[in-house]
Design a protein around this motif. Structure first.
Motif, PDB file in Angstrom:
ATOM      1  N   GLN A  34      -0.847  -8.821  -3.112  1.00  0.00           N
ATOM      2  CA  GLN A  34      -0.423  -8.199  -2.490  1.00  0.00           C
ATOM      3  C   GLN A  34       0.216  -8.280  -1.275  1.00  0.00           C
ATOM      4  O   GLN A  34      -0.674  -9.118  -0.624  1.00  0.00           O
ATOM      5  N   SER A  69      -1.851  -1.151   3.278  1.00  0.00           N
ATOM      6  CA  SER A  69      -0.989  -1.517   2.534  1.00  0.00           C
ATOM      7  C   SER A  69       0.781  -2.310   2.648  1.00  0.00           C
ATOM      8  O   SER A  69       1.291  -1.510   3.321  1.00  0.00           O
ATOM      9  N   GLU A  71       2.856  -2.628   0.017  1.00  0.00           N
ATOM     10  CA  GLU A  71       3.305  -2.761  -0.842  1.00  0.00           C
ATOM     11  C   GLU A  71       4.391  -1.583  -0.798  1.00  0.00           C
ATOM     12  O   GLU A  71       3.571  -0.496  -0.320  1.00  0.00           O
ATOM     13  N   GLU A  74       3.677   2.361  -1.212  1.00  0.00           N
ATOM     14  CA  GLU A  74       1.935   2.922  -0.504  1.00  0.00           C
ATOM     15  C   GLU A  74       1.410   3.382   0.612  1.00  0.00           C
ATOM     16  O   GLU A  74       2.194   2.095   1.498  1.00  0.00           O
ATOM     17  N   TRP A  76      -1.788   3.568   1.621  1.00  0.00           N
ATOM     18  CA  TRP A  76      -3.710   3.476   2.378  1.00  0.00           C
ATOM     19  C   TRP A  76      -4.396   2.602   3.494  1.00  0.00           C
ATOM     20  O   TRP A  76      -3.100   1.563   3.868  1.00  0.00           O
TER      21      TRP A  76
END
Length: 86
Positions: A34, A69, A71, A74, A76
Motif C-alpha cells: 500500500q 493513504s 491509495e 482513500e 485517511w
C-alpha cells in the motif's frame, strides 16, 4: 479520529506527490503493498504491511509526522507521533 496538533503544522495546500510509487521499493527490487504520501514533503512510500516499511523509515529519518493513504478512494491520515488516525 482525533484532533492532532501536527495537522496544524502541515503546509497548505497539500504538497504534490513526488512520485506515483515507492521509489525506495523500486531501488531494492521490492513491490509496495500500500502507498502512503508524506503530507509535509510529498514523498510517496510503502506502508508497514510492505516488506521494507519505507513510510515509517521516512518518518524516523525526517521527523515528518503525518502521512495519508495514497491509495485510490482513500483519504485517511496517520500521525506517527500520536500513533493514531487523524
Amino acid at each position: 479520529m482525533k484532533d492532532c496538533p501536527h495537522l496544524h503544522e502541515l503546509p497548505h495546500p497539500e504538497p504534490e506527490p513526488l512520485s506515483d510509487t515507492c521509489l525506495e521499493c523500486q531501488k531494492v527490487g521490492s513491490h509496495p503493498v500500500q502507498l502512503r504520501k508524506c503530507l509535509v514533503c510529498g514523498q510517496v512510500n510503502c506502508c508497514d504491511s510492505s516488506p521494507h516499511q519505507h513510510a515509517t523509515a521516512h518518518f524516523k529519518e525526517s521527523g515528518h509526522a503525518v502521512m495519508r493513504s495514497f491509495e485510490p478512494g482513500e483519504g485517511w491520515r496517520w500521525c506517527y507521533v500520536d500513533g493514531s488516525i487523524v
